[in-house]
Design a protein around this motif. Structure first.
Motif, PDB file in Angstrom:
ATOM      1  N   THR A  85       0.819  -1.223   0.000  1.00 36.11           N
ATOM      2  CA  THR A  85       0.000   0.000   0.000  1.00 36.11           C
ATOM      3  C   THR A  85       0.847   1.264   0.000  1.00 36.11           C
ATOM      4  OG1 THR A  85      -0.084   0.029   2.424  1.00 36.11           O
ATOM      5  CG2 THR A  85      -1.810  -1.192   1.262  1.00 36.11           C
ATOM      6  N   SER A 106      -3.572   2.290   2.684  1.00 36.41           N
ATOM      7  CA  SER A 106      -4.426   1.676   3.691  1.00 36.41           C
ATOM      8  C   SER A 106      -3.634   1.530   4.998  1.00 36.41           C
ATOM      9  CB  SER A 106      -4.919   0.302   3.228  1.00 36.41           C
ATOM     10  OG  SER A 106      -5.712  -0.320   4.217  1.00 36.41           O
ATOM     11  N   PRO A 107      -3.964   2.348   6.026  1.00 33.17           N
ATOM     12  CA  PRO A 107      -4.987   3.393   6.026  1.00 33.17           C
ATOM     13  C   PRO A 107      -4.536   4.606   5.220  1.00 33.17           C
ATOM     14  CG  PRO A 107      -3.731   3.500   8.048  1.00 33.17           C
ATOM     15  CD  PRO A 107      -3.224   2.296   7.317  1.00 33.17           C
TER      16      PRO A 107
END
Length: 528
Positions: free
Chosen positions: A330, A372-373
């Protein structure tokens, strides 16, 4: 400095002009220290525009990248510089010019350097669309940019079986590089051309290069190269990264990953596959030059790798792996691939009405986008210039170069949640990001330059912030406390048509989708 009688020598007995010249050879801190020694020295420094200018540059941690234009006085340079420093008192987004560009030019393929906007798009087989726009002279009648004609000068019809088409652009050197990899042999076809003429680049020692794919696969029945080839550069240095998957499982997933990293001087020529680094088991997601001697790589094993590439006769030397508290799939690295510098801008004429400075490299910031986050890590580049304490390293790690997050992260970074919008712009020591206020987005500008924090113009934030792993999905609790100063623009609201923000020391570019059916983007140009 002592006289032959053992008493401190005094500069107060020499001519004022000579005294100013001697002081101008000192650092800005040295000038300040001298000014505090006596009334005469204080008046000399206070009354000298040149010495005040040196102090102002040093205090704001800026360096000039142009000789002063003959029609611009030092007093004018000092006035402009002080005006930039005071801009924090009111963060305005006054649009000075607007453009409309076709959607074929992806926002990720647009760079701005030294008042020049370069846009480009690449296609398979080496076709390229590109255009460079001078933001100082662009008039309203040229503000609507029609799609460019595809340039086939470097297109090779024999490459129609290529699995890869990649490109790199450096507007400061009028450079466009395209690369293709035929399926029938592991040899990259690399082409250098001038953006302005669409011809071979005059500074390239060889306008076309062939680089052998150094990942260790010999039997194409065991798998094909991955569709990834990445360029990055600064000045006369280029870095080229390739990766491949091996084995029959390559098509289905469970395969062995291999990669190679090549760094060479494209002005001097020579084959870039003579010296290279090889790796396996993980991949490099992004590569970026920090300086001509330092290269950063974001990897799939949740870390940032620092390479020493100062000596091109040896393979890139891995110095440290800075571990991150995030999931590896991510991540993306946000750092300008082209930035102001004396070497990259020396051939450009300084505009008459502006004086051009750039942030000291160690005071720049690097942004890590976490999907993410949704968050960003703002990391001080000073970390990668310092002598790393031996106690930071995890001796039990592979090669002993891993540095755990808690050793380096909290004091050298700041994490922001990006719940409302994943967009942000980074340039120099500043970051601009939209933040949700009620039902609209407003721009927040944060400056991590130590001098900006010390001046305290705006909201100074030095208290730590903590994001809990159990709530936000990090691999551990994240506490960060890199100081910054922040100002908010409350005069203008944005909506979710916002597509990209580009930032450098002179301009802010805001890209939005027009509220029409036209397949285009509006570009707002805002002076800093």
């Amino acid at each position: 400095m002592l006289s032959h009688h053992g008493r401190p020598d005094s500069l107060s007995n020499i001519a004022e002009e000579l005294r100013c010249h001697i002081l101008s050879l000192l650092s800005y801190r040295g000038i300040i220290r001298c000014a505090l020694t006596c009334q005469t020295m204080y008046k000399t420094v206070k009354n000298s525009t040149e010495l005040q200018y040196i102090i102002e540059l040093g205090a704001h941690r800026l360096i000039p990248i142009h000789p002063r234009p003959p029609n611009v006085s030092i007093a004018e340079c000092l006035r402009i510089l002080r005006g930039k420093a005071n801009a924090w008192s009111s963060f305005e987004l006054g649009v000075t010019k607007g453009l409309r560009i076709p959607l074929s030019f992806n926002p990720g393929s647009i760079v701005i350097t030294h008042q020049q906007l370069a846009i480009f798009a690449t296609y398979y087989y080496g076709y390229v669309e590109s255009k460079v726009i001078d933001l100082r002279t662009c008039m309203p009648e040229t503000a609507s940019i029609s799609p460019c004609i595809r340039d086939g000068n470097y297109a090779n019809p024999t490459l129609r079986g290529s699995v890869c088409s990649s490109s790199y652009i450096d507007e400061t050197q009028d450079l466009m590089i395209t690369v293709n990899l035929p399926r029938d042999n592991p040899t990259y076809q690399i082409n250098f051309r001038a953006i302005s003429t669409h011809k071979e680049h005059p500074m390239a020692h060889e306008s076309r290069l062939e680089l052998v794919c150094r990942v260790p696969y010999n039997d194409y029945s065991e798998g094909l190269p991955e569709d990834k080839a990445v360029f990055t550069g600064v000045g006369d240095r280029l870095a080229f990264y390739t990766e491949a998957k091996l084995g029959l499982e390559a098509i289905y997933g469970n395969s062995i990953l291999y990669w190679s990293l090549h760094v060479w001087n494209w002005h001097e020529g020579g084959q870039p596959d003579e010296v290279y680094a090889l790796g396996n088991g993980y991949i490099l997601i992004e590569i970026r030059f920090l300086t001509e001697e330092k290269l950063l790589a974001l990897t799939s094993c949740y870390c940032i790798e620092l390479y020493d590439v100062g000596n091109l006769s040896t393979i890139p030397q891995l110095q440290a792996r800075f571990m991150l508290p995030v999931v590896p799939q991510t991540l993306s690295l946000e750092y300008p691939s082209v930035f102001h510098g004396t070497s990259t801008c020396e051939h450009l004429a300084a505009p008459d009405e502006r004086w051009i400075w750039t942030t000291i490299p160690a005071d720049r910031v690097i942004c890590l986008r976490v999907h993410s986050p949704k968050s960003i890590f703002v990391i001080s580049a000073r970390l990668f210039f310092m002598d790393l304490p031996p106690t930071w390293f995890d001796a039990a790690s592979t090669h002993g170069v891993a540095i755990p997050w808690l050793s380096w992260g909290p004091q050298n970074s700041r994490c922001f949640l990006q719940k409302s919008s994943p967009l942000f712009g980074v340039g120099g020591s500043r970051v601009i990001r939209p933040v949700l206020h009620d039902s609209s987005l407003r721009m927040h500008m944060t400056d991590f330059n130590p001098s900006a924090v010390a001046r305290g113009i705006g909201k100074v934030v030095q208290d730590p912030t903590t994001l809990l792993a159990s709530r936000y999905g990090f691999t551990q609790d994240v506490t960060t406390y890199l100081p910054y100063v922040e100002v908010v623009n409350n005069d203008r609201d944005f909506d979710f048509s916002l597509r990209r923000i580009i930032l450098d020391e002179e301009k802010i570019l805001i890209f939005t989708l027009p509220h029409t059916t036209e397949r285009a983007m509006d570009v707002e140009i805002i002076g800093m």
